[in-house]
Each structure stands twice: as structure tokens, then as C-alpha cells.
Scaffold this motif. Structure first.
Motif, PDB file in Angstrom:
ATOM      1  N   THR A 172       2.712  10.626   4.876  1.00 25.73           N
ATOM      2  CA  THR A 172       2.629  11.039   3.470  1.00 25.73           C
ATOM      3  C   THR A 172       1.443  11.956   3.203  1.00 25.73           C
ATOM      4  OG1 THR A 172       1.271   9.109   2.895  1.00 25.73           O
ATOM      5  CG2 THR A 172       3.665   8.851   2.760  1.00 25.73           C
ATOM      6  N   PHE A 173       0.578  12.147   4.210  1.00 24.05           N
ATOM      7  CA  PHE A 173      -0.647  12.941   4.073  1.00 24.05           C
ATOM      8  C   PHE A 173      -1.599  12.346   3.037  1.00 24.05           C
ATOM      9  CE2 PHE A 173       2.702  15.932   5.374  1.00 24.05           C
ATOM     10  CZ  PHE A 173       2.192  16.307   6.608  1.00 24.05           C
ATOM     11  N   TYR A 174      -1.424  11.052   2.779  1.00 20.54           N
ATOM     12  CA  TYR A 174      -2.305  10.353   1.841  1.00 20.54           C
ATOM     13  C   TYR A 174      -3.688  10.242   2.470  1.00 20.54           C
ATOM     14  CZ  TYR A 174      -3.752   6.774  -1.549  1.00 20.54           C
ATOM     15  OH  TYR A 174      -4.387   6.075  -2.539  1.00 20.54           O
ATOM     16  N   GLN A 175      -4.734  10.554   1.710  1.00 18.52           N
ATOM     17  CA  GLN A 175      -6.096  10.574   2.240  1.00 18.52           C
ATOM     18  C   GLN A 175      -6.945   9.469   1.617  1.00 18.52           C
ATOM     19  OE1 GLN A 175      -7.897  13.140   4.461  1.00 18.52           O
ATOM     20  NE2 GLN A 175      -9.016  11.203   4.529  1.00 18.52           N
ATOM     21  N   GLU A 176      -7.458   8.571   2.469  1.00 21.69           N
ATOM     22  CA  GLU A 176      -8.444   7.597   2.009  1.00 21.69           C
ATOM     23  C   GLU A 176      -9.781   8.316   1.896  1.00 21.69           C
ATOM     24  OE1 GLU A 176      -7.670   4.775   1.042  1.00 21.69           O
ATOM     25  OE2 GLU A 176      -6.309   3.674   2.354  1.00 21.69           O
ATOM     26  N   LYS A 177     -10.397   8.257   0.745  1.00 19.40           N
ATOM     27  CA  LYS A 177     -11.655   8.966   0.533  1.00 19.40           C
ATOM     28  C   LYS A 177     -12.797   7.982   0.326  1.00 19.40           C
ATOM     29  CE  LYS A 177      -9.986  13.146   0.703  1.00 19.40           C
ATOM     30  NZ  LYS A 177     -10.389  14.096   1.749  1.00 19.40           N
ATOM     31  N   ARG A 178     -13.895   8.253   0.975  1.00 15.83           N
ATOM     32  CA  ARG A 178     -15.066   7.382   0.880  1.00 15.83           C
ATOM     33  C   ARG A 178     -15.611   7.378  -0.542  1.00 15.83           C
ATOM     34  NH1 ARG A 178     -18.447   9.746   4.668  1.00 15.83           N
ATOM     35  NH2 ARG A 178     -17.057   8.933   6.281  1.00 15.83           N
ATOM     36  N   SER A 179     -15.875   6.198  -1.067  1.00 16.52           N
ATOM     37  CA  SER A 179     -16.388   6.089  -2.435  1.00 16.52           C
ATOM     38  C   SER A 179     -17.460   5.012  -2.495  1.00 16.52           C
ATOM     39  CB  SER A 179     -15.264   5.783  -3.427  1.00 16.52           C
ATOM     40  OG  SER A 179     -14.581   4.595  -3.050  1.00 16.52           O
ATOM     41  N   PHE A 180     -18.253   5.039  -3.557  1.00 18.53           N
ATOM     42  CA  PHE A 180     -19.429   4.192  -3.655  1.00 18.53           C
ATOM     43  C   PHE A 180     -19.502   3.504  -5.015  1.00 18.53           C
ATOM     44  CE2 PHE A 180     -20.168   7.799  -0.941  1.00 18.53           C
ATOM     45  CZ  PHE A 180     -20.655   7.226   0.218  1.00 18.53           C
ATOM     46  N   ASN A 181     -20.052   2.297  -5.018  1.00 23.68           N
ATOM     47  CA  ASN A 181     -20.244   1.542  -6.251  1.00 23.68           C
ATOM     48  C   ASN A 181     -21.678   1.016  -6.306  1.00 23.68           C
ATOM     49  OD1 ASN A 181     -17.393   1.594  -7.008  1.00 23.68           O
ATOM     50  ND2 ASN A 181     -17.093   0.179  -5.317  1.00 23.68           N
TER      51      ASN A 181
ATOM     52  N   ASN B 146       6.490   6.762   3.843  1.00 23.85           N
ATOM     53  CA  ASN B 146       5.701   5.545   4.021  1.00 23.85           C
ATOM     54  C   ASN B 146       4.588   5.767   5.033  1.00 23.85           C
ATOM     55  OD1 ASN B 146       5.378   2.813   5.716  1.00 23.85           O
ATOM     56  ND2 ASN B 146       5.817   2.316   3.592  1.00 23.85           N
ATOM     57  N   ASP B 147       3.423   5.176   4.753  1.00 33.10           N
ATOM     58  CA  ASP B 147       2.299   5.201   5.678  1.00 33.10           C
ATOM     59  C   ASP B 147       1.660   3.822   5.724  1.00 33.10           C
ATOM     60  OD1 ASP B 147       1.516   7.384   7.293  1.00 33.10           O
ATOM     61  OD2 ASP B 147       1.123   8.582   5.502  1.00 33.10           O
ATOM     62  N   PHE B 148       1.224   3.432   6.914  1.00 36.03           N
ATOM     63  CA  PHE B 148       0.525   2.169   7.111  1.00 36.03           C
ATOM     64  C   PHE B 148      -0.833   2.515   7.714  1.00 36.03           C
ATOM     65  CE2 PHE B 148      -0.373  -1.843   9.355  1.00 36.03           C
ATOM     66  CZ  PHE B 148      -0.153  -2.737   8.321  1.00 36.03           C
ATOM     67  N   MET B 149      -1.915   2.244   6.974  1.00 42.21           N
ATOM     68  CA  MET B 149      -3.231   2.720   7.388  1.00 42.21           C
ATOM     69  C   MET B 149      -4.261   1.594   7.333  1.00 42.21           C
ATOM     70  SD  MET B 149      -3.355   6.448   5.507  1.00 42.21           S
ATOM     71  CE  MET B 149      -3.637   5.738   3.906  1.00 42.21           C
ATOM     72  N   ALA B 150      -5.335   1.763   8.108  1.00 42.69           N
ATOM     73  CA  ALA B 150      -6.425   0.794   8.125  1.00 42.69           C
ATOM     74  C   ALA B 150      -7.749   1.505   7.887  1.00 42.69           C
ATOM     75  CB  ALA B 150      -6.459   0.044   9.455  1.00 42.69           C
ATOM     76  N   ASP B 151      -8.654   0.838   7.180  1.00 42.77           N
ATOM     77  CA  ASP B 151      -9.976   1.385   6.905  1.00 42.77           C
ATOM     78  C   ASP B 151     -10.965   0.230   6.804  1.00 42.77           C
ATOM     79  OD1 ASP B 151     -12.129   3.182   5.904  1.00 42.77           O
ATOM     80  OD2 ASP B 151     -10.455   4.570   5.606  1.00 42.77           O
ATOM     81  N   ALA B 152     -12.171   0.498   6.308  1.00 44.25           N
ATOM     82  CA  ALA B 152     -13.198  -0.538   6.251  1.00 44.25           C
ATOM     83  C   ALA B 152     -14.056  -0.378   5.006  1.00 44.25           C
ATOM     84  CB  ALA B 152     -14.081  -0.489   7.498  1.00 44.25           C
ATOM     85  N   ASN B 153     -14.559  -1.518   4.474  1.00 45.06           N
ATOM     86  CA  ASN B 153     -15.464  -1.540   3.328  1.00 45.06           C
ATOM     87  C   ASN B 153     -16.727  -2.318   3.702  1.00 45.06           C
ATOM     88  OD1 ASN B 153     -13.300  -0.395   1.830  1.00 45.06           O
ATOM     89  ND2 ASN B 153     -12.548  -2.437   1.303  1.00 45.06           N
TER      90      ASN B 153
END
Length: 326
Positions: free
Chosen positions: A203-212, A168-175
Motif C-alpha cells: 500500500t506504500f503506507y509509511q510509518e513516520k517517527r513521531s514524538f510526545n 493490505n500491508d502487515f508491518m512491524a515497528d517499535a516505540n
């Protein structure tokens, strides 16, 4: 705003997008993206001057999986499904004294060995321009709860990396996002998701920057005044891979609509829907056209239910009569 000004704004917007370095994970794939703009562009929060609640269920690549045969005497065939399933619910409302709107978007997404629950909550400043258009600039706090099912990995040999990995991982990011629209005319927007590219420690899960990038236009033909046509384009990219959607909806009397969506190298989606008073419902089915059909892909199904209304202190409640505005 003159055409030359439109061109300048769009050119600057595209330049801003490509100036970032990114390697994004695949976002949730939605055929009816024209109804779920807030899920990938924070600038849309409060843009509709109404309270809106939207729920979406998507079953993608139904039936896609792998067959395996038991080695026991009574050999039997079992099928492991790898078809992604996603649930989304979003709500936003305008707040006059904040000169904009607030919104929340919650997503539950199951992909492979990961189950992700994401909450986006944020604010968008909304400005009415002199030409009657509206510009929204929004930001969201993104909170992820990532769960890894280690048993589903089933390695042939014991892997110390997997054995020592927490589930389990608990993470924060921004949009961030910008959205512009003018009634019965142009609408367009750009956004960047997972701006901070947070990485999970367990979990070594990686949030990756993406664009729309989204662009579309609403118009009516003189010969068919009761039908509104809305073609739109949506590009999602990490600057190394791209996903491109082209859609067109035809809405009759602002109550019934039908249309198609084409996703490059994936499939063709058929869309049908209707609105009644403050309610709307829409359904889509994707016809698979890629090599995934070899894995038993029977297509993707998507159902949307929405409720939207506008408060008016002088005249009571005013219902929105637009497929994008419920």
C-alpha cells in the motif's frame, strides 16, 4: 529530588527529543489523553501497581463530509463522510519478578481510505526513587495491519500506480518511552513512536517517527481540601508540525471529575466522569473552533470505560482511588 534536579531531567529529555529527525503521521487524537497515557508512552506500563483495563471510543468531527449531486434526471444529494472513528482497548499489569509491568494496546482507526488495526505489546522497567517518585522506562513492539480501500480513491482517470497496488500491508515497528511521577505532585514523560519508520510494500503506507512530551501537576488548595486539581500539557510533534493540548481536571472526593481541554487551532473539549469502586466512566465533547466546521463538523465525542484493581496478598483487593490510577 530538588527543583534543580527536575530542571536538569526535563532539559535532557527535551534535548533527546529534538535531537531526532522525523516527519510523523498524525497520531490518534484524544481529548481525554490523561486517561490514555499508555497509548502514547510505553514507560507507563505497570506504573500504577494495579491491573487496569481501559476501553475508548472516539467519533471525531462528527458530520464532516462532502455533498455530491447525482447527474441523473432524478438528481439527489448524497453526503460522503470523512469523519475519523477510533476504537482503543488497553490493559497492563505489574509483574514483581520482572521489576516492572507488561501491557497491550489495540487500536482500530479509520482515516480516509485507510483502515488501520494496530497492536502494541511491551514491557516497562519500573524503579521507585528515593524521593518516593517512580521512573518507568518502556519499549513496545508495534504491529500494524493496513487496509486500503482503493474504490474510495475514485480517480478521474485510470492510475496505474493504484491499479497495481495491493490493498493490505502487515508491518512491524517499535516505540520507546520514559515516564516519571510522584504521588500528589509532578508527572512527566517523553516517548518516540514508529522508531524504525517502516514502509509498506503493497500500500506504500509509511510509518513516520513521531514524538510526545507530557507534563502535569496534582495539587489541592487549603480552602478546598476535597478537590484535587490536575493541570497537564501534551505536545505531539514530528518536528515540522505540532499539536498542543492543555487540560485541567478538578476531581471531587476522588470520585467525580470535570474539566476542559484546549487543542490549539482545533477546539475546546468538555470532560465529565466518575468512579465507583473498581470502575470508572468518562465522557468528553469537543466544541469545534477551526475551519473544519464549514464541512459540517458538529464536534467530537469520546467515551471511556475502565476497570482497575490491585491485588494484596495480605489484605485482599485494594481499589485504586485516583482518576489517573482508576
Amino acid at each position: 529530588m530538588k527543583f534543580k534536579e527536575y530542571r536538569i531531567i526535563l532539559t535532557c529529555a527535551l534535548f533527546a527529543v529534538v535531537s531526532f529527525r522525523a516527519s510523523a503521521q498524525q497520531q490518534i487524537q484524544l481529548t481525554q489523553n490523561m486517561f490514555n497515557i499508555m497509548s502514547y508512552n510505553p514507560g507507563y506500563m505497570g506504573h500504577r501497581d494495579a491491573i487496569n483495563i481501559l476501553g475508548t471510543i472516539r467519533s471525531q468531527w462528527t458530520g464532516f463530509g462532502v455533498d455530491s449531486v447525482s447527474t441523473t434526471k432524478s438528481s439527489s444529494k448524497t453526503r460522503t463522510s470523512y469523519a475519523p472513528v477510533a476504537y482503543l482497548i488497553s490493559a497492563d499489569l505489574p509483574i514483581t519478578f520482572l521489576h516492572g509491568g507488561v501491557g497491550i494496546n489495540i487500536t482500530s482507526d479509520n482515516i480516509g481510505s485507510f483502515s488501520n488495526v494496530t497492536m502494541n505489546i511491551g514491557y516497562a522497567y519500573q524503579k521507585v526513587l528515593v524521593n518516593g517518585g517512580k521512573l518507568g522506562i518502556g519499549a513496545q513492539l508495534k504491529i500494524d495491519n493496513i487496509v486500503l480501500d482503493k474504490n474510495s480513491l475514485d480517480p478521474n482517470a485510470e492510475d496505474p500506480l493504484i491499479s497495481n497496488m495491493n490493498q493490505n500491508d502487515f508491518m512491524a515497528d517499535a516505540n520507546l518511552g520514559v515516564f516519571y511521577s510522584k504521588p500528589n505532585s509532578l508527572f512527566a514523560g517523553i516517548s518516540v513512536l514508529n522508531l524504525l519508520e517502516t514502509k509498506g510494500k503493497n500500500t506504500f503506507y509509511q510509518e513516520k517517527r513521531s514524538f510526545n512530551a507530557l507534563a502535569g501537576y496534582e495539587f489541592r488548595l487549603t480552602a478546598l481540601p476535597k478537590i484535587k486539581f490536575t493541570p497537564s500539557l501534551l505536545l505531539k510533534t514530528d518536528l515540522s508540525t505540532f499539536q498542543f493540548d492543555a487540560s485541567i481536571l478538578a476531581t471531587v472526593n476522588d470520585k467525580f471529575w470535570g474539566g476542559v481541554n484546549y487543542r490549539l487551532d482545533d477546539g475546546l473539549g468538555l470532560i465529565f466522569g466518575l468512579s465507583w469502586k473498581d470502575l470508572m466512566a468518562s465522557f468528553s465533547y469537543d466544541i469545534p473552533m477551526s475551519k473544519l466546521i464549514r464541512g459540517g463538523n458538529f464536534g467530537s465525542f469520546e467515551v471511556i470505560l475502565g476497570y482497575g484493581f490491585k491485588f494484596n496478598n495480605n489484605k485482599g483487593i485494594k481499589t485504586q482511588k485516583n482518576t489517573r490510577y482508576l
